[in-house]
Write a protein that holds these residues in place. Sequence first.
Motif, PDB file in Angstrom:
ATOM      1  N   GLN A 212      41.552  54.439  40.150  1.00  8.27           N
ATOM      2  CA  GLN A 212      40.512  54.592  39.130  1.00  8.27           C
ATOM      3  C   GLN A 212      40.397  53.325  38.290  1.00  8.27           C
ATOM      4  N   ALA A 213      41.520  52.739  37.951  1.00  9.75           N
ATOM      5  CA  ALA A 213      41.510  51.506  37.163  1.00  9.75           C
ATOM      6  C   ALA A 213      40.865  50.369  37.951  1.00  9.75           C
ATOM      7  N   CYS A 214      41.140  50.298  39.250  1.00  6.65           N
ATOM      8  CA  CYS A 214      40.546  49.241  40.082  1.00  6.65           C
ATOM      9  C   CYS A 214      39.025  49.374  40.143  1.00  6.65           C
ATOM     10  N   VAL A 215      38.529  50.578  40.165  1.00  6.03           N
ATOM     11  CA  VAL A 215      37.088  50.796  40.243  1.00  6.03           C
ATOM     12  C   VAL A 215      36.416  50.553  38.898  1.00  6.03           C
ATOM     13  N   SER A 216      37.107  50.842  37.812  1.00  6.47           N
ATOM     14  CA  SER A 216      36.456  50.802  36.499  1.00  6.47           C
ATOM     15  C   SER A 216      36.693  49.515  35.708  1.00  6.47           C
ATOM     16  N   THR A 217      37.576  48.634  36.168  1.00  9.72           N
ATOM     17  CA  THR A 217      37.816  47.393  35.438  1.00  9.72           C
ATOM     18  C   THR A 217      37.267  46.212  36.219  1.00  9.72           C
ATOM     19  N   ALA A 218      36.988  45.156  35.508  1.00 12.31           N
ATOM     20  CA  ALA A 218      36.353  44.000  36.145  1.00 12.31           C
ATOM     21  C   ALA A 218      37.352  42.942  36.605  1.00 12.31           C
ATOM     22  N   ASN A 219      38.575  42.924  36.068  1.00 12.73           N
ATOM     23  CA  ASN A 219      39.568  41.906  36.407  1.00 12.73           C
ATOM     24  C   ASN A 219      40.871  42.549  36.863  1.00 12.73           C
TER      25      ASN A 219
ATOM     26  N   GLU B 135      56.581  37.958  37.861  1.00 15.53           N
ATOM     27  CA  GLU B 135      55.687  37.899  36.711  1.00 15.53           C
ATOM     28  C   GLU B 135      54.251  38.201  37.125  1.00 15.53           C
ATOM     29  N   VAL B 136      53.503  38.725  36.175  1.00 17.08           N
ATOM     30  CA  VAL B 136      52.080  38.964  36.392  1.00 17.08           C
ATOM     31  C   VAL B 136      51.390  37.607  36.466  1.00 17.08           C
ATOM     32  N   THR B 137      50.599  37.421  37.499  1.00 18.31           N
ATOM     33  CA  THR B 137      49.987  36.122  37.741  1.00 18.31           C
ATOM     34  C   THR B 137      48.473  36.204  37.678  1.00 18.31           C
ATOM     35  N   GLY B 138      47.867  35.470  36.773  1.00 21.82           N
ATOM     36  CA  GLY B 138      46.427  35.262  36.704  1.00 21.82           C
ATOM     37  C   GLY B 138      45.569  36.507  36.757  1.00 21.82           C
ATOM     38  N   TYR B 139      44.282  36.263  36.861  1.00 26.48           N
ATOM     39  CA  TYR B 139      43.303  37.336  36.951  1.00 26.48           C
ATOM     40  C   TYR B 139      42.358  37.051  38.102  1.00 26.48           C
ATOM     41  N   ILE B 140      41.962  38.094  38.779  1.00 20.79           N
ATOM     42  CA  ILE B 140      40.999  38.004  39.864  1.00 20.79           C
ATOM     43  C   ILE B 140      39.819  38.869  39.461  1.00 20.79           C
TER      44      ILE B 140
END
Length: 138
Positions: A49-56, A65-70
């Motif tokens: 649901q988060a993948c469908v509703s968020t833009a990044n 570590e969390v790396t960058g934004y797509i």
Amino acid sequence: MRGYHKSLSTPRCAMKVDIMKAYDHVRWEFLWDVLSAMNFHPTMIKWLQACVSTANYSLCINGGEVTGYIKGRLINLCFADDLMIVCKGELSSIKLIKEALAKFEALSGLPPSIGKSSIFFSGVNVGVKETILQELGF
């Protein structure tokens, strides 16, 4: 479908039904209900649901570590959008299939694309073929 046209004793039909690619039309609640009915873990469903509703999106590889934004481009995903339905070559079977497709459309928001769908007949007389084609609109 090889040899499907060869005459057998039982009249039959095979339909290739194209479901419209409808990222903008799909009822997302339908997707979540299907995933839940298939026993997907609630956390996985929330992630989807988060993948469908968020833009990044961020990546975390192997617990690092969390790396960058797509930027999200889910509109380019491929959906399985063709159905192959085989049934008796009679109007009553066709009416049941048409009713089932209408229920699927009502639940999912995904209508069949009549212009891209087709039907193949074997052993069905011309009068019944015409009636079936009229019923379906293919």
